[in-house]
Design an enzyme around this catalytic site. Structure first.
Site, PDB file in Angstrom:
ATOM      1  N   ARG A  15      68.544  27.801   2.481  1.00  0.00           N
ATOM      2  CA  ARG A  15      67.088  27.945   2.384  1.00  0.00           C
ATOM      3  C   ARG A  15      66.334  27.127   3.433  1.00  0.00           C
ATOM      4  NH1 ARG A  15      68.279  27.801  -3.375  1.00  0.00           N
ATOM      5  NH2 ARG A  15      68.111  29.931  -4.198  1.00  0.00           N
ATOM      6  N   LYS A  62      58.870  32.031  15.948  1.00  0.00           N
ATOM      7  CA  LYS A  62      59.233  33.402  15.598  1.00  0.00           C
ATOM      8  C   LYS A  62      60.738  33.571  15.803  1.00  0.00           C
ATOM      9  CE  LYS A  62      55.098  36.210  16.343  1.00  0.00           C
ATOM     10  NZ  LYS A  62      54.517  37.334  17.120  1.00  0.00           N
ATOM     11  N   GLU A 120      56.438  36.996  31.498  1.00  0.00           N
ATOM     12  CA  GLU A 120      55.770  36.299  30.401  1.00  0.00           C
ATOM     13  C   GLU A 120      54.791  35.251  30.933  1.00  0.00           C
ATOM     14  OE1 GLU A 120      55.821  36.964  27.253  1.00  0.00           O
ATOM     15  OE2 GLU A 120      57.658  38.066  26.820  1.00  0.00           O
ATOM     16  N   LYS A 172      50.493  28.486  24.958  1.00  0.00           N
ATOM     17  CA  LYS A 172      51.119  28.987  23.749  1.00  0.00           C
ATOM     18  C   LYS A 172      51.027  27.969  22.622  1.00  0.00           C
ATOM     19  CE  LYS A 172      54.839  31.526  21.709  1.00  0.00           C
ATOM     20  NZ  LYS A 172      56.056  32.327  21.882  1.00  0.00           N
ATOM     21  N   GLU A 211      50.218  34.358  12.742  1.00  0.00           N
ATOM     22  CA  GLU A 211      49.592  35.579  13.245  1.00  0.00           C
ATOM     23  C   GLU A 211      48.791  36.292  12.154  1.00  0.00           C
ATOM     24  OE1 GLU A 211      51.195  39.410  15.679  1.00  0.00           O
ATOM     25  OE2 GLU A 211      52.111  37.487  16.221  1.00  0.00           O
ATOM     26  N   ARG A 216      46.834  34.652  17.659  1.00  0.00           N
ATOM     27  CA  ARG A 216      48.230  34.678  18.096  1.00  0.00           C
ATOM     28  C   ARG A 216      48.658  36.086  18.509  1.00  0.00           C
ATOM     29  NH1 ARG A 216      53.649  31.554  15.884  1.00  0.00           N
ATOM     30  NH2 ARG A 216      54.996  32.451  17.488  1.00  0.00           N
ATOM     31  N   ASN A 266      51.054  39.127  22.137  1.00  0.00           N
ATOM     32  CA  ASN A 266      51.821  40.379  22.156  1.00  0.00           C
ATOM     33  C   ASN A 266      51.364  41.333  23.256  1.00  0.00           C
ATOM     34  OD1 ASN A 266      53.417  39.718  19.849  1.00  0.00           O
ATOM     35  ND2 ASN A 266      51.685  40.224  18.533  1.00  0.00           N
ATOM     36  N   HIS A 269      53.644  44.051  24.672  1.00  0.00           N
ATOM     37  CA  HIS A 269      54.835  44.172  23.845  1.00  0.00           C
ATOM     38  C   HIS A 269      54.913  45.487  23.060  1.00  0.00           C
ATOM     39  CE1 HIS A 269      55.254  40.003  24.937  1.00  0.00           C
ATOM     40  NE2 HIS A 269      56.375  39.899  24.274  1.00  0.00           N
ATOM     41  N   HIS A 326      58.206  47.231  23.796  1.00  0.00           N
ATOM     42  CA  HIS A 326      59.255  47.424  22.796  1.00  0.00           C
ATOM     43  C   HIS A 326      59.638  48.898  22.670  1.00  0.00           C
ATOM     44  CE1 HIS A 326      58.536  43.401  20.455  1.00  0.00           C
ATOM     45  NE2 HIS A 326      59.128  43.232  21.617  1.00  0.00           N
ATOM     46  N   HIS A 385      64.022  42.620  28.524  1.00  0.00           N
ATOM     47  CA  HIS A 385      62.822  42.420  27.712  1.00  0.00           C
ATOM     48  C   HIS A 385      61.596  42.098  28.569  1.00  0.00           C
ATOM     49  CE1 HIS A 385      60.132  41.230  24.517  1.00  0.00           C
ATOM     50  NE2 HIS A 385      60.007  40.026  25.055  1.00  0.00           N
TER      51      HIS A 385
END
Length: 376
Positions: A129, A151, A193, A235, A245, A250, A254, A257, A261, A275
Site C-alpha cells: 500500500r 504520475k 518536452e 513543472k 490535475e 496541471r 498535456n 499529448h 498518444h 514518445h
C-alpha cells in the site's frame, strides 16, 4: 566535483514535498544526497531498478557511491522501451520487491528513463500500500518531465498510461552527465518536452530555445543546465498548484499529448515514433488546429512547427506513412484517460506561451482536420 544548481528546486506539496537536484556528476554523490533513504537498509542490499542500458553506462558510478559507505545494490534489470510498462513487468517487479522484504519505510531507486520511472513509481505505490522511491532519471525527457510530479502508470491494450496512480518520489537527482551517452534521437525526443514548457506558458523561454536549441542538443553545459532547470522549475510550480490535475493548471502539461498518444497508439507504441516525437508532432497539430479555429495567428502556429522541425523532430503526419484516417486517430483518442463522458478536452493555443483547455471541440471536426493533415 559536481556542478549543481545553486539550490535544489523544491516541489512544495506539504508533507509530500521533495527536492530536485541538478548537476553534472550527481550519481557519484548519490549517497550524500540520498543518505537518509539508504541508511535504513543496514546490511540489506539497496534495490535499484534500472534500464539495462542505463545500468551499463551509469550503474558502476552509483554502485561506487554506495559502496564507499558500505552499501551494496540488488539490481533489477528492465528492457528498454514502452513494452516494459506492462502488467507482466509490474508483476515481476512487485514479486521481486516482496522477495527482498521491502517495507513501507524503504525506498526503491529508479535508474533510467521515463519507462523505468513510471514502472517503479507505480510498483511502489501499490507494494504494501505504498513505499518510497527515488528518481535517478538518465534521459532528457525523464529529467525535464516524467521524473517530476508523481504520475506513475503502465500501458494496456486499451491505451497508454491508463492504469496508474499519483505517487510522488521522495527525491529526484538529475545527473546531466548521463546525457553524454544518450543517442541523439532520444535527446531530441526529450527536447520536445522542453519546447512544450515554452509553448504552454513562457514565450521568452520559447524564444530562447529557438536561438539556443542547437546548444542544448549539443549538450553544451550552460545551455543544457538552463533548459533543464527552467523546465523543472515550471513543472514544480504547476504540480504544487494542481497536484492531481483537478483543475486546468496541471492539464496544461498535456499540450501535444492527446494528439501524440493517438499517434503512438496507431504506430503500436514502437520505435517508429518515440514518445517525445509524438508529443512534438502533437504540438504542431494542436497549434495548427488552434489556427484553424482562429485562436492563434497562422504565422505563430507555423513558428511553433518550424522550431520543432529545426530540432530534428517530426512536424508533419505524412512522413510517418500511417495507413489510417482521421477517424481512426480519433478512435484512439476516445480511450484517452482525460476523456470526460462523451467529450474530450484538448490543449490548444491562444498564442506562443499561452495554452488553454478547450472543452468545446467537435471530434468530427478533429477527424476532418487530421484527414487534411494526413494529405499535406
Amino acid at each position: 566535483m559536481a556542478v549543481s544548481s545553486v539550490a535544489p528546486i523544491r516541489v512544495a506539496l506539504g508533507g509530500r514535498s521533495y527536492d530536485i537536484h541538478i548537476g553534472d556528476r550527481l550519481l557519484d554523490e548519490a549517497m550524500s544526497h540520498a543518505r537518509r533513504f539508504i541508511a535504513p537498509y543496514g546490511d540489506r542490499p539497496v534495490p535499484v531498478v534500472a534500464d539495462i542500458n542505463a545500468r551499463h553506462h551509469h550503474g558502476a558510478r552509483l554502485a561506487d557511491s554506495l559502496a564507499a559507505e558500505g552499501f551494496s545494490i540488488a539490481w533489477f534489470d528492465v528492457a528498454p522501451g514502452e513494452g516494459s510498462k506492462s502488467w507482466a513487468e509490474l508483476e515481476r517487479l512487485t514479486d521481486w520487491l516482496l522477495s527482498l522484504g521491502v517495507t513501507r519505510k524503504d525506498h526503491v531507486f529508479a535508474l533510467g528513463g521515463g519507462v523505468v520511472g513510471d514502472l517503479v513509481g507505480f510498483a511502489c505505490a501499490i507494494t504494501k500500500r505504498g513505499c518510497g522511491f527515488v528518481q535517478l532519471p538518465t534521459t532528457l525527457l525523464a529529467q525535464v518531465d516524467s521524473s517530476v510530479g508523481g504520475k506513475t502508470a503502465i500501458n494496456t491494450r486499451a491505451g497508454k498510461n491508463l492504469i496508474g496512480a499519483f505517487h510522488q518520489p521522495s527525491l529526484v537527482l538529475i545527473d546531466t552527465q548521463t546525457l553524454a551517452t544518450l543517442p541523439q534521437r532520444e535527446m531530441r525526443s526529450g527536447f520536445a518536452e522542453v519546447l512544450k514548457y515554452g509553448l504552454l506558458g513562457d514565450a521568452e523561454f520559447f524564444a530562447w530555445l529557438e536561438s539556443n536549441g542547437n546548444n542544448v542538443l549539443a549538450r553544451e553545459p550552460a545551455a543544457l543546465h538552463y533548459a533543464i532547470s527552467s523546465s523543472v522549475a515550471m513543472k514544480a510550480r504547476i504540480v504544487a498548484a494542481d497536484e492531481r490535475e483537478t483543475e486546468d493548471r496541471r492539464a496544461l502539461l498535456n499540450l501535444g499529448h492527446t494528439f501524440g498518444h493517438a499517434l503512438e497508439a496507431e504506430t503500436g507504441f514502437s520505435d517508429k515514433l518515440l514518445h517525445g516525437e509524438g508529443v512534438a508532432l502533437g504540438m504542431v497539430l494542436a497549434a495548427r488546429y488552434s489556427a484553424r479555429r482562429g485562436e492563434i495567428a497562422q504565422a505563430d502556429a507555423e513558428r511553433a512547427a518550424s522550431a520543432i522541425a529545426a530540432a530534428g523532430l517530426p512536424a508533419a503526419l505524412a512522413p510517418l506513412g500511417m495507413a489510417c484516417t482521421g477517424a481512426d486517430l480519433v478512435e484512439h483518442m476516445r480511450h484517452d484517460k482525460k476523456a470526460e463522458g462523451a467529450t474530450l478536452p484538448f490543449l490548444l493555443l491562444r498564442a506562443i506561451g499561452e495554452a488553454y483547455v478547450a472543452r468545446d471541440v467537435d471530434l468530427a471536426d478533429i477527424a476532418a482536420f487530421l484527414d487534411e493533415e494526413l494529405a499535406r
